[in-house]
Design an enzyme around this catalytic site. Structure first.
Site, PDB file in Angstrom:
ATOM      1  N   GLY A 114       0.840  -1.212   0.000  1.00 19.98           N
ATOM      2  CA  GLY A 114       0.000   0.000   0.000  1.00 19.98           C
ATOM      3  C   GLY A 114       0.865   1.248   0.000  1.00 19.98           C
ATOM      4  O   GLY A 114       1.845   1.316   0.737  1.00 19.98           O
TER       5      GLY A 114
ATOM      6  N   ASP B 185      -0.774   2.001   8.482  1.00 20.19           N
ATOM      7  CA  ASP B 185      -1.354   1.215   9.587  1.00 20.19           C
ATOM      8  C   ASP B 185      -0.570   1.310  10.900  1.00 20.19           C
ATOM      9  O   ASP B 185      -1.087   0.994  11.961  1.00 20.19           O
ATOM     10  CB  ASP B 185      -1.444  -0.268   9.194  1.00 20.19           C
ATOM     11  CG  ASP B 185      -2.478  -0.516   8.109  1.00 20.19           C
ATOM     12  OD1 ASP B 185      -3.198   0.436   7.757  1.00 20.19           O
ATOM     13  OD2 ASP B 185      -2.553  -1.648   7.616  1.00 20.19           O
TER      14      ASP B 185
ATOM     15  N   GLY C 184      -6.836   0.122   8.455  1.00 24.14           N
ATOM     16  CA  GLY C 184      -6.092  -0.578   9.511  1.00 24.14           C
ATOM     17  C   GLY C 184      -6.417  -2.051   9.382  1.00 24.14           C
ATOM     18  O   GLY C 184      -7.317  -2.555  10.049  1.00 24.14           O
TER      19      GLY C 184
ATOM     20  N   ARG D 141     -28.670  13.814  27.179  1.00 30.67           N
ATOM     21  CA  ARG D 141     -27.955  14.985  27.720  1.00 30.67           C
ATOM     22  C   ARG D 141     -27.849  16.100  26.683  1.00 30.67           C
ATOM     23  O   ARG D 141     -27.107  17.063  26.848  1.00 30.67           O
ATOM     24  CB  ARG D 141     -26.560  14.576  28.169  1.00 30.67           C
ATOM     25  CG  ARG D 141     -26.572  13.807  29.463  1.00 30.67           C
ATOM     26  CD  ARG D 141     -25.164  13.582  29.942  1.00 30.67           C
ATOM     27  NE  ARG D 141     -25.173  12.700  31.088  1.00 30.67           N
ATOM     28  CZ  ARG D 141     -24.190  11.882  31.422  1.00 30.67           C
ATOM     29  NH1 ARG D 141     -23.097  11.859  30.707  1.00 30.67           N
ATOM     30  NH2 ARG D 141     -24.284  11.129  32.476  1.00 30.67           N
TER      31      ARG D 141
ATOM     32  N   GLU E  12     -11.393  -0.996  10.166  1.00 32.96           N
ATOM     33  CA  GLU E  12     -11.826  -2.043   9.218  1.00 32.96           C
ATOM     34  C   GLU E  12     -11.382  -3.439   9.661  1.00 32.96           C
ATOM     35  O   GLU E  12     -12.010  -4.438   9.329  1.00 32.96           O
ATOM     36  CB  GLU E  12     -11.295  -1.763   7.808  1.00 32.96           C
ATOM     37  CG  GLU E  12      -9.778  -1.793   7.753  1.00 32.96           C
ATOM     38  CD  GLU E  12      -9.163  -1.709   6.372  1.00 32.96           C
ATOM     39  OE1 GLU E  12      -9.884  -1.686   5.372  1.00 32.96           O
ATOM     40  OE2 GLU E  12      -7.921  -1.660   6.307  1.00 32.96           O
TER      41      GLU E  12
ATOM     42  N   GLN F  36      -7.894   8.318   2.764  1.00 29.15           N
ATOM     43  CA  GLN F  36      -6.962   8.350   3.902  1.00 29.15           C
ATOM     44  C   GLN F  36      -5.499   8.258   3.478  1.00 29.15           C
ATOM     45  O   GLN F  36      -4.610   8.674   4.197  1.00 29.15           O
ATOM     46  CB  GLN F  36      -7.249   7.174   4.848  1.00 29.15           C
ATOM     47  CG  GLN F  36      -8.580   7.274   5.529  1.00 29.15           C
ATOM     48  CD  GLN F  36      -9.027   5.943   6.116  1.00 29.15           C
ATOM     49  OE1 GLN F  36      -8.714   5.638   7.257  1.00 29.15           O
ATOM     50  NE2 GLN F  36      -9.735   5.143   5.352  1.00 29.15           N
TER      51      GLN F  36
HETATM   52  P1  ADP Z   1       2.375  -4.089   2.721  1.00 30.08           P
HETATM   53  O1  ADP Z   1       3.819  -4.124   2.387  1.00 30.08           O
HETATM   54  O2  ADP Z   1       1.778  -2.731   2.582  1.00 30.08           O
HETATM   55  O3  ADP Z   1       2.071  -4.778   4.039  1.00 30.08           O
HETATM   56  P2  ADP Z   1       1.351  -6.475   1.323  1.00 30.08           P
HETATM   57  O4  ADP Z   1       1.157  -7.254   2.585  1.00 30.08           O
HETATM   58  O5  ADP Z   1       0.255  -6.565   0.331  1.00 30.08           O
HETATM   59  O6  ADP Z   1       1.580  -4.927   1.588  1.00 30.08           O
HETATM   60  O7  ADP Z   1       2.699  -6.976   0.662  1.00 30.08           O
HETATM   61  C1  ADP Z   1       3.219  -6.322  -0.495  1.00 30.08           C
HETATM   62  C2  ADP Z   1       4.032  -7.292  -1.309  1.00 30.08           C
HETATM   63  O8  ADP Z   1       5.129  -7.793  -0.552  1.00 30.08           O
HETATM   64  C3  ADP Z   1       3.297  -8.570  -1.731  1.00 30.08           C
HETATM   65  O9  ADP Z   1       2.477  -8.375  -2.853  1.00 30.08           O
HETATM   66  C4  ADP Z   1       4.478  -9.458  -2.080  1.00 30.08           C
HETATM   67  O10 ADP Z   1       5.066  -9.085  -3.287  1.00 30.08           O
HETATM   68  C5  ADP Z   1       5.446  -9.117  -0.947  1.00 30.08           C
HETATM   69  N1  ADP Z   1       5.261 -10.034   0.188  1.00 30.08           N
HETATM   70  C6  ADP Z   1       4.276 -10.018   1.111  1.00 30.08           C
HETATM   71  N2  ADP Z   1       4.416 -11.005   2.018  1.00 30.08           N
HETATM   72  C7  ADP Z   1       5.524 -11.696   1.651  1.00 30.08           C
HETATM   73  C8  ADP Z   1       6.210 -12.843   2.156  1.00 30.08           C
HETATM   74  N3  ADP Z   1       5.782 -13.473   3.241  1.00 30.08           N
HETATM   75  N4  ADP Z   1       7.323 -13.260   1.495  1.00 30.08           N
HETATM   76  C9  ADP Z   1       7.763 -12.610   0.399  1.00 30.08           C
HETATM   77  N5  ADP Z   1       7.169 -11.521  -0.120  1.00 30.08           N
HETATM   78  C10 ADP Z   1       6.063 -11.061   0.472  1.00 30.08           C
HETATM   79  O1  F6P Z   2      -1.728  -1.743   4.632  1.00 24.63           O
HETATM   80  C1  F6P Z   2      -2.178  -0.461   4.340  1.00 24.63           C
HETATM   81  C2  F6P Z   2      -3.605  -0.482   3.912  1.00 24.63           C
HETATM   82  O2  F6P Z   2      -3.883   0.852   3.634  1.00 24.63           O
HETATM   83  C3  F6P Z   2      -4.606  -1.084   4.898  1.00 24.63           C
HETATM   84  O3  F6P Z   2      -4.941  -0.211   5.931  1.00 24.63           O
HETATM   85  C4  F6P Z   2      -5.759  -1.382   3.985  1.00 24.63           C
HETATM   86  O4  F6P Z   2      -6.548  -2.422   4.470  1.00 24.63           O
HETATM   87  C5  F6P Z   2      -5.098  -1.811   2.725  1.00 24.63           C
HETATM   88  O5  F6P Z   2      -3.820  -1.196   2.708  1.00 24.63           O
HETATM   89  C6  F6P Z   2      -5.879  -1.431   1.511  1.00 24.63           C
HETATM   90  O6  F6P Z   2      -5.188  -1.828   0.401  1.00 24.63           O
HETATM   91  P1  F6P Z   2      -5.663  -1.648  -1.112  1.00 24.63           P
HETATM   92  O7  F6P Z   2      -4.917  -0.497  -1.653  1.00 24.63           O
HETATM   93  O8  F6P Z   2      -5.269  -2.925  -1.757  1.00 24.63           O
HETATM   94  O9  F6P Z   2      -7.138  -1.421  -1.094  1.00 24.63           O
END
Ligand code: ADP
Ligand code: F6P
Length: 352
Positions: free
Chosen positions: A32, A148, A191, A232, A243, A276
């Site tokens: 994100g 988050d 979140g 009141r 969320e 946001q």
């Molecule tokens: P954020 O980094 O905002 O938490 P995501 O959880 O969607 O977003 O993860 C973003 C990207 O990071 C995923 O699409 C993937 O490419 C990589 N990623 C996520 N989890 C893993 C993991 N356990 N091992 C390797 N790459 C990961």
């Molecule tokens: O991890 C950041 C975040 O903004 C979360 O708060 C939210 O649930 C999610 O990304 C939304 O992601 P997307 O851009 O895929 O809708």
């Protein structure tokens, strides 16, 4: 080179603290987007230029490595970007990157491009990806970017402050119309698994109730609270729902069912959604991102890798990427106490 911060001093216990002549580093934004990614990119590029290190931006997160979307970044490419929301490198979710065979393939591509180290800007998922690359022997460095605020190793991630400013501003606006109509508003905020945004924005907007995933709520008590306020003659009430706890609509349905006749007040829902994430970075985020970006390049250049920069007690700090993975920080205890002392209802911890 002089240590920019005493805690950047090479730690002899870290076996991989092995300086190399850095000539070319890669940079991705992943997961994100968060306000402040652009100031961080700018700071990395400008610090790199200053040290004679070439910085290559990789577009669309990890996906850009496979698509070979490499873009050398100089001062002109980042000029004027400090005030921009989003990320000039674009971001994505690249599911194949979770598989080791694709991580190995990514390292081969990076090496072919003569990229000696990679800076990853992102949230917990992206930094898990960085930890995986590090485990496979590639030099990586993480910068926490997530609205988050669910990453350990830092008190605050890049984007959180801007996002909270936006939420508070929007709730102020909702309160103005709510007061004119004597309404109660349910406001759903982001979140994914963490109640930080809901808790902090509820405190700073003077909202009455925060519904967060870490805590259980008692709907009868919430109905009681809202009814008491109406009697009141308070002309509005706001319930902030994370969320990660449930959707705003789900909460509305339960509230209406439990409240029935007793509520005697119109309840409306506003889902703040991606608004946001879209604001220009605040001062705090621009400054934090600039500091973290500079620190990342200095640290890599001194041989550090496999770690993430964080902010602890207003100082830059290093944490091993493996310690960040799967370790969500608890909500700040003083914010929970503050919320309660201000008369806000937040329920009780789920595990009690
Ligand atoms: P954020 O980094 O905002 O938490 P995501 O959880 O969607 O977003 O993860 C973003 C990207 O990071 C995923 O699409 C993937 O490419 C990589 N990623 C996520 N989890 C893993 C993991 N356990 N091992 C390797 N790459 C990961
Ligand atoms: O991890 C950041 C975040 O903004 C979360 O708060 C939210 O649930 C999610 O990304 C939304 O992601 P997307 O851009 O895929 O809708």
């Amino acid at each position: 080179m002089e240590n920019p911060d005493s805690n950047l001093a090479l730690n002899p216990k870290r076996a991989h603290n092995n300086p190399l002549m850095l000539k070319r580093i890669g940079l991705i934004t992943s997961g994100g987007d968060s306000p402040g990614m652009n100031p961080a990119i700018r700071s990395i590029v400008r610090t790199g230029v200053n040290l004679g290190i070439e910085v290559v931006g990789i577009q669309n997160g990890y996906q850009g490595i496979f698509d070979r979307e490499f873009m050398p970044l100089g001062v002109m490419e980042v000029s004027g970007r400090i005030r921009d929301a989003g990320t000039i490198l674009s971001t994505s979710r690249c599911l194949q990157f979770k598989e080791e065979k694709h991580q190995i393939e990514a390292i081969e591509i990076l090496k072919k491009e003569n990229i000696q180290a990679l800076i990853v800007l992102g949230g917990d998922g992206s930094l898990s990806g960085a930890a995986a690359l590090s485990k496979l022997g590639f030099r990586v460095f993480g910068i926490p970017c997530s609205i988050d605020n669910d990453l350990s190793g830092t008190e605050i991630s890049i984007g959180v402050d801007s996002c909270l400013n936006t939420i508070v501003h929007l709730i102020d606006m909702i309160k103005a119309t709510a007061a004119s109509h004597n309404r109660c508003f349910v406001v759903e905020v982001m979140g994914r698994n963490h109640g930080y945004l809901a808790l902090m924005s509820a405190i700073a907007s003077g909202s009455q109730i925060a519904v967060i995933p870490e805590f259980r709520y008692d709907m009868d008590q919430i109905v009681e609270n809202l009814t008491r306020r109406r009697l009141r003659r308070h002309n509005n009430s706001v319930v902030v729902v994370a969320e990660g706890a449930c959707s705003g609509q789900e909460f509305m349905d339960r509230l209406k069912k439990a409240g029935g006749e007793k509520l005697q007040q119109e309840v409306r829902l506003t889902v703040l959604g991606h608004l946001q994430r879209g604001s220009a970075p605040s001062f705090a985020d621009r400054f934090l991102a600039s500091r973290m970006g500079e620190f990342a390049v200095l640290a890599l250049n001194q041989g550090e890798h496999g770690s993430m920069v964080g902010l602890l007690r207003n100082r830059m700090n290093l944490t091993d990427l493996n310690e960040i993975k799967d370790h969500r920080p608890p909500l700040p205890a003083d914010a929970i106490r503050l919320a309660r002392n201000l008369g806000m209802e937040i329920g009780v911890p789920s595990e009690t």
